[in-house]
Write an enzyme that holds these catalytic residues in place. Structure first.
Site, PDB file in Angstrom:
ATOM      1  N   ASN A   1      -5.395  12.455   0.253  1.00 18.96           N
ATOM      2  CA  ASN A   1      -4.509  11.606   1.066  1.00 18.96           C
ATOM      3  C   ASN A   1      -5.392  10.853   2.061  1.00 18.96           C
ATOM      4  O   ASN A   1      -6.628  11.018   2.082  1.00 18.96           O
ATOM      5  CB  ASN A   1      -3.445  12.462   1.771  1.00 18.96           C
ATOM      6  CG  ASN A   1      -2.358  11.608   2.412  1.00 18.96           C
ATOM      7  OD1 ASN A   1      -1.802  10.715   1.758  1.00 18.96           O
ATOM      8  ND2 ASN A   1      -2.045  11.832   3.669  1.00 18.96           N
ATOM      9  N   LYS A   2      -4.766  10.037   2.863  1.00 18.63           N
ATOM     10  CA  LYS A   2      -5.480   9.182   3.815  1.00 18.63           C
ATOM     11  C   LYS A   2      -6.541   9.962   4.594  1.00 18.63           C
ATOM     12  O   LYS A   2      -6.304  11.095   5.028  1.00 18.63           O
ATOM     13  CB  LYS A   2      -4.442   8.560   4.765  1.00 18.63           C
ATOM     14  CG  LYS A   2      -4.974   7.674   5.867  1.00 18.63           C
ATOM     15  CD  LYS A   2      -5.874   6.559   5.381  1.00 18.63           C
ATOM     16  CE  LYS A   2      -5.248   5.686   4.319  1.00 18.63           C
ATOM     17  NZ  LYS A   2      -6.253   4.838   3.606  1.00 18.63           N
TER      18      LYS A   2
ATOM     19  N   ASP B   1      -2.034  10.842  -2.346  1.00 14.15           N
ATOM     20  CA  ASP B   1      -2.376   9.771  -3.287  1.00 14.15           C
ATOM     21  C   ASP B   1      -2.705  10.300  -4.669  1.00 14.15           C
ATOM     22  O   ASP B   1      -2.600   9.582  -5.656  1.00 14.15           O
ATOM     23  CB  ASP B   1      -3.547   8.947  -2.754  1.00 14.15           C
ATOM     24  CG  ASP B   1      -3.075   8.050  -1.639  1.00 14.15           C
ATOM     25  OD1 ASP B   1      -2.931   8.547  -0.505  1.00 14.15           O
ATOM     26  OD2 ASP B   1      -2.774   6.872  -1.922  1.00 14.15           O
TER      27      ASP B   1
ATOM     28  N   ARG C   1       0.862  -1.189   0.000  1.00 13.01           N
ATOM     29  CA  ARG C   1       0.000   0.000   0.000  1.00 13.01           C
ATOM     30  C   ARG C   1       0.891   1.228   0.000  1.00 13.01           C
ATOM     31  O   ARG C   1       2.097   1.137   0.123  1.00 13.01           O
ATOM     32  CB  ARG C   1      -1.012   0.005   1.164  1.00 13.01           C
ATOM     33  CG  ARG C   1      -0.675  -0.643   2.445  1.00 13.01           C
ATOM     34  CD  ARG C   1       0.304   0.081   3.363  1.00 13.01           C
ATOM     35  NE  ARG C   1       0.061   1.494   3.442  1.00 13.01           N
ATOM     36  CZ  ARG C   1       1.009   2.389   3.604  1.00 13.01           C
ATOM     37  NH1 ARG C   1       2.280   2.018   3.717  1.00 13.01           N
ATOM     38  NH2 ARG C   1       0.743   3.681   3.653  1.00 13.01           N
ATOM     39  N   GLY C   2       0.228   2.391  -0.130  1.00 11.97           N
ATOM     40  CA  GLY C   2       0.982   3.636  -0.311  1.00 11.97           C
ATOM     41  C   GLY C   2       1.081   3.879  -1.813  1.00 11.97           C
ATOM     42  O   GLY C   2       1.437   2.963  -2.568  1.00 11.97           O
ATOM     43  N   ALA C   3       0.756   5.107  -2.234  1.00  7.93           N
ATOM     44  CA  ALA C   3       0.578   5.363  -3.664  1.00  7.93           C
ATOM     45  C   ALA C   3       1.769   4.926  -4.546  1.00  7.93           C
ATOM     46  O   ALA C   3       1.582   4.148  -5.496  1.00  7.93           O
ATOM     47  CB  ALA C   3       0.256   6.840  -3.865  1.00  7.93           C
TER      48      ALA C   3
ATOM     49  N   ARG D   1      -7.616  -0.420  -6.666  1.00  3.04           N
ATOM     50  CA  ARG D   1      -7.810   0.741  -5.776  1.00  3.04           C
ATOM     51  C   ARG D   1      -7.953   1.990  -6.654  1.00  3.04           C
ATOM     52  O   ARG D   1      -7.087   2.254  -7.489  1.00  3.04           O
ATOM     53  CB  ARG D   1      -6.638   0.872  -4.793  1.00  3.04           C
ATOM     54  CG  ARG D   1      -6.499  -0.359  -3.876  1.00  3.04           C
ATOM     55  CD  ARG D   1      -5.645  -0.083  -2.670  1.00  3.04           C
ATOM     56  NE  ARG D   1      -6.301   0.823  -1.746  1.00  3.04           N
ATOM     57  CZ  ARG D   1      -5.673   1.396  -0.727  1.00  3.04           C
ATOM     58  NH1 ARG D   1      -4.387   1.161  -0.511  1.00  3.04           N
ATOM     59  NH2 ARG D   1      -6.312   2.206   0.087  1.00  3.04           N
TER      60      ARG D   1
HETATM   61  O1  MRU Z   1      -4.601   3.187   2.112  1.00  4.69           O
HETATM   62  P1  MRU Z   1      -3.131   3.382   2.027  1.00  4.69           P
HETATM   63  O2  MRU Z   1      -2.382   2.852   3.191  1.00  4.69           O
HETATM   64  O3  MRU Z   1      -2.561   2.915   0.697  1.00  4.69           O
HETATM   65  O4  MRU Z   1      -2.970   4.965   2.046  1.00  4.69           O
HETATM   66  C1  MRU Z   1      -1.674   5.513   1.922  1.00  4.69           C
HETATM   67  C2  MRU Z   1      -1.646   6.975   2.090  1.00  4.69           C
HETATM   68  O5  MRU Z   1      -2.657   7.627   2.241  1.00  4.69           O
HETATM   69  C3  MRU Z   1      -0.305   7.645   1.980  1.00  4.69           C
HETATM   70  O6  MRU Z   1      -0.261   8.790   2.773  1.00  4.69           O
HETATM   71  C4  MRU Z   1      -0.076   8.053   0.519  1.00  4.69           C
HETATM   72  O7  MRU Z   1      -0.233   6.962  -0.330  1.00  4.69           O
HETATM   73  C5  MRU Z   1       1.238   8.665   0.305  1.00  4.69           C
HETATM   74  S1  MRU Z   1       2.490   7.449   0.526  1.00  4.69           S
HETATM   75  C6  MRU Z   1       3.939   7.902  -0.018  1.00  4.69           C
END
Ligand code: MRU
Length: 336
Positions: free
Chosen positions: A244-245, A234, A47-49, A88
């Protein structure tokens, strides 16, 4: 230094650190099919963009490997890329990487040519992300004062990218310059990326970190104990609105109210040229089970519905600067 082995291509398959199990267990998943990889992305094993994008880029190699050589090779392989793209909706890096791989697939002249070229491309996307994270770390750390304390949300670290992260690359760089006093990591309800992942990652790197409930951030900011809020993104719209999250928007509001700078750190691949503003960013909604159960205990009575968006959009007027590998966009709301 790369603190965590988030994803690695080994001979003919992709190995992922299973982030669902952290911090209790460090276990790895081997992805040899797009079905397994798609499930890993959907369930946040990776996970994470940026990490999602790079995993999908390697997924295109797997797709080409598992598609039989035939006259319908490109079409069948493309449908496997569609499966990866359906996992996603919000992190634009997924579509950025898959679009690059799709063009390569269409330009290839055989299965083995496709596999070779897709692998070269996935490796280069990995290396670009690694390089971007180093540059963003340096640019972001230049904005921080001596002896600073920062607050971050979710996990935007090595676990979320090929390199040291986006927001956390700034934190790692500030630590190595000796200007970082400590980090507050929002717990990040409901999947606890801050509590489970950010604190695990920072502790491994020897960086002092405290976890707080998301709901404690606003009052903490008012005390003056935090010099900057730093998060990843994201998807960033052309006017600077940033997804973002979930919980990032209230954090930005609280930072604004407290006069604390709010920085977004994200590579150029997170900017979406097709999104004019935040209103055109699709926000992923996730399942009831993420809210209705805590450990093995039920937290919501049967029959009660939930609202569980995984992301929110922070309007550009609340963002002090956006830091990407090409430079720092200061006061992005003032740019015409
Ligand atoms: O749902 P996730 O854990 O994939 O969400 C991740 C985030 O919101 C991060 O802050 C975002 O992807 C930036 S990561 C470099």
């Amino acid at each position: 230094m790369k603190p965590v082995p988030t994803l690695e291509w080994r001979d003919d398959h992709l190995v992922l650190l299973d982030q669902r199990l952290l911090p209790s267990e460090e276990a790895y998943i081997s992805c040899r099919s797009t079905t397994v990889l798609a499930e890993a992305i959907r369930t946040l094993a990776v996970r994470g963009a940026p990490a999602i994008g790079i995993a999908a880029a390697y997924g295109a190699v797997i797709a080409a490997m598992e598609t039989p050589e035939s006259s319908g090779f490109v079409k069948e392989c493309s449908s496997r890329l569609d499966l990866l793209a359906s996992t996603r909706p919000t992190a634009v890096n997924l579509f950025y990487c898959l679009d690059i791989q799709r063009k390569i697939l269409h330009a290839s002249n055989s299965k083995s040519d496709a596999v070779d070229r897709l692998l070269v491309s996935a490796r280069s996307l990995f290396m670009e992300d690694l390089e971007a994270s180093r540059t963003m770390g340096r640019l972001g750390a230049d904005l921080l004062p001596e002896n600073c304390t920062v607050l971050t949300h979710c996990n935007a670290g090595g676990l979320a990218t090929a390199g040291l992260g986006t927001a956390l690359s700034v934190i790692y760089e500030a630590h190595s310059r000796g200007i970082l006093s400590g980090v507050f990591a929002d717990e990040t309800r409901p999947l606890l990326q801050g509590a489970r992942l950010t604190s695990w990652e920072l502790q491994k790197a020897g960086i002092p970190v405290k976890v707080l409930p998301d709901s404690a951030a606003a009052s903490l900011l008012l005390t003056g104990a935090v010099d900057a809020v730093i998060t990843g993104a994201d998807r960033i719209a052309m006017n600077g609105d940033s997804a973002n999250k979930i919980g990032t928007y209230p954090l930005a509001l609280a930072a604004f109210e407290a006069g604390v700078p709010f920085y977004i750190v994200a590579p150029v691949s997170t900017f979406d040229p097709e999104a004019a503003d935040g209103g055109s960013i699709e926000i992923e909604e996730r399942g009831r089970e993420e809210l209705a159960v805590f450990g093995d205990r039920k937290t919501i009575p049967d029959g009660v519905g939930v609202y569980n968006p995984a992301f929110d959009v922070t309007p550009v007027r609340l963002i002090t600067s956006i830091i990407c590998e090409k430079g720092v966009i200061s006061a992005p709301n003032t740019i015409e």
